[in-house]
Design a protein around this motif. Sequence first.
Motif, PDB file in Angstrom:
ATOM      1  N   SER A 179      -0.056   0.516  -2.889  1.00 13.71           N
ATOM      2  CA  SER A 179      -0.505   1.197  -1.677  1.00 13.71           C
ATOM      3  C   SER A 179      -0.466   0.270  -0.475  1.00 13.71           C
ATOM      4  CB  SER A 179      -1.930   1.734  -1.877  1.00 13.71           C
ATOM      5  OG  SER A 179      -2.819   0.666  -2.196  1.00 13.71           O
ATOM      6  N   LYS A 182       1.999   0.759   2.940  1.00 13.42           N
ATOM      7  CA  LYS A 182       1.511   0.794   4.325  1.00 13.42           C
ATOM      8  C   LYS A 182       2.126  -0.331   5.151  1.00 13.42           C
ATOM      9  CE  LYS A 182      -2.707   0.986   7.100  1.00 13.42           C
ATOM     10  NZ  LYS A 182      -2.119   0.115   8.134  1.00 13.42           N
ATOM     11  N   ASP A 217       4.681   0.057   8.393  1.00  5.94           N
ATOM     12  CA  ASP A 217       4.375  -0.610   9.667  1.00  5.94           C
ATOM     13  C   ASP A 217       5.539  -1.504  10.099  1.00  5.94           C
ATOM     14  OD1 ASP A 217       1.939   0.642   9.699  1.00  5.94           O
ATOM     15  OD2 ASP A 217       0.825  -1.076   8.887  1.00  5.94           O
TER      16      ASP A 217
END
Length: 665
Positions: free
Chosen positions: A154, A158, A162
Motif C-alpha cells: 500500500s 501511494k 505520487d
Amino acid sequence: EAALRQCVSFRPFTDARSMRLSPNALEQLEILRNYDGGERGSLLWLLSHCRTPFGNRTLRDWVAHPLVVHSAIVERQQAIAELLSAPELDSADAQRTPLLGLEPALGGLPDLERGLMRILHCTSAPADFWTVLTAISGTAAALLRGKDGSLSSSTSTKAGRDAIERLTSPLLRRLFTAATASQVAETAATALDVLDKKAAQVNDKLGVFASRQRFPDVFERADAVRGAELALEQLLPGLRKLLRIPSLKYVHPANQGDGYLIEVPSARKDVPKDWQKVSSTKAVNRFYPPAVRAAVTQLLIARERHGLVCDAAWTAFQADVGRGYLPLRNAVRALGSLDALQSLTTVSASPGFTRPEVVDPEDGQEPRLVVLGGRHPMLDLLSSTPIVPNDVELRASGPRGLVITGPNMGGKSCYIRMAALIAIMAQVGAYVPADRVVMSVVDSVFTRMGASDNLAQGRSTFLEELSETADILNHAGPRSLVVMDELGRGTSTHDGVAIAAAVLRRLVLHNKCMLCFVTHYPQVAAVRDELPELLRCSYMQYEAISRSDAAQPGPGATEASAEPEMPQVTFLYKMIEGIASSSFGLNVARLAQLPESVVRRAAHKADEMGRLCEQPRDGGGQAAVNEEIMGVIQRLRPLLEGETADTDVTMLSSMQLVARCLAGD
C-alpha cells in the motif's frame, strides 16, 4: 461483437496525424527493411531497442507513420528528454521514480497484446490467460514500486502514484497512469481469484475453476463425474466376493477400450457367461461385467457433459473478462508506448545526437529544413570510420531546391537520404545525428531513386520512373520534402535532360516543395541561372590528381592517338557550392574491375566525344547545345504552368517527344 468493442481505437487509413510516406519512400530510404529484405541497416533496425514484442510493433508503427502534429512531436521529445535525465537523479528521487524501474519491469514480458486479443476473442488457453493477466498486474505493481522494493504494497502504491504525478512530461504521466490504473489491477485480480493456479499453468481446463459460487454448473458436473466413479468403486466388493479374489482391482491397459477391466487368471473357468471378454494374455483374461459396462457408460457420459460445461464456462468467462478489455488494452498499449520511448531514448543517448528544433507551422513561419553537421543515421552506426558531416539548408523563401552534382560514388545519394531520414527521425520524436537541426513539420516525403521495372504489367524501367515522378508532381506541396536521384537517365541524353529540367522547374515553381535533386546533367543545373533565388547548386567535393604514370605520347604520335589521362579521384564527401566538372564514370568502371582494354577504349571514346562537343556546332559548340535544350524548356513552359494534376504523365510524354525531335536534328 469482440471486434466492435475496439471501435474506439479505429482510425482512417489516411491519418491526418501522420506523415505521408509512399511505398517508394519506405523502400528507397530503407525505413523498415534494407534492400535485401532484411532488417539490419534499416531505420527501424537503428531505432529498435525494445524489450517486448508489442513494444516492437508500436515502434514499427511510429517509424512508418511519423507525426505531423507539432504538439505531439514535442510531447515525445519531452518524454525522451526526461527519460534521458533519469540516471542523473539523486539517490532519494531515484528510488521513488518509476523511470528507473521501467526497463527492468518490461524485461521478459510475454506478448501481452496478442494474448489479450486472444482473451477478447475467447480463444486463449488457461496457461496463456494466467500469464497475460499476472504479467499485466505484476508490471503495474513493479512500476509503482520503482526501484524501492522495501516498502509495503500500500505504501509503495501511494508513493508510486505520487512519483508519477511529479513527472514533468505530460506524455509519460498519461502512459504511466494508464499502465498502473487501479481498474487494471482489480480486473486482473478478480479474474485470477476464481482460478486454480496450478491447473491453469498446465492448461487443465477441467480443473482450472476454483470457485463453486462463480461456476456452479461446472462443479455440479464435476460432482456427477465423481458420483459415477464412486459407483464403479462400489461394484468391486461384489466382484471380489464372486471371483474369490480379495485383491481384485480394475485395470486400464492401453488401447483396450475405456478401462475398468476385470482381470481373471487364464486357468479360471468359472467366469460368468454374460461377461464380455475384451482381451487376453497367457496369464490372464480381461472381461467387462455387464454392471461395470453400464457404470462405465454412465461415467463417460458424465465426463463428456463435464467437458462441454467446462468449455462453455471457459468461453463465457473469457467473454466476461473481455468486457473489461478497454482498460486492459490501454494498459498494454501504454506499456508498448513506454517500451518504444525507452528504445528511442537509447538511440538518442548516442554520442553526437541532438534534439531537433521543430517549428510549429501555426506560428506562421516558413517551411524549412536546416541541418548543421548532419550524418546519415544508419551509416553513422555501421561505418568503422568517422562520417564526414554535411549541412542542408532548404527554405520556402529560397533556396527551396538544391541541385546536386558530383562524381559517381561521391556520396550524393547518401546525402539526400540523410536529409530525408533526419526529417523522419525528428518527427518520430527521436534525437538525430547532427550538431543542430531546425525544421518545420514536413507533411510528406517523396522519393524517386533507383531503377526497377514491372514486366508483368508491361511497364519498362523508364515508364516506372516517370510514373513515380508523376505521382510526386501530383501530390507534393509546400510542406513536402522531395528527393530525386538522377531523373531522366533511362532514355536518350536530350530526352533525359529536357524531362529532368522541366520537372525541376515545376517542382520549384508550381509545387513549391523543399527539394534535393541529384543529376549528372550540367544542363539541368543551368536551370539555376533562371531561378537564382529558388535554386542552389552544390556538389560533393573531390580531388582529381593526374596519375604520375600516365602514358605520354611517343614521337610522331598524334593528339588523337595519345593515351587519355584518367585522373585519380579522391572523394572528400563534403558538400560545397558549385557544379562538378565531371562525373568520373570511368574511374568507377575501373573500380568495378571492367577489363582494362574496355576501360581504355571507353577513355578514348570519352575523349573523342569531349573534343566533338567543344568543336563549333553551327557556330555555337556546347553553348549552342545548351541553348537548344533551354529553348525546349522555354517552349514547354506554358504546358508546365497550365497543366492539371490529371495529365502530368501526358506532359512528360510531350516533353519526351519534343526533346526527341531536337535530338534528331
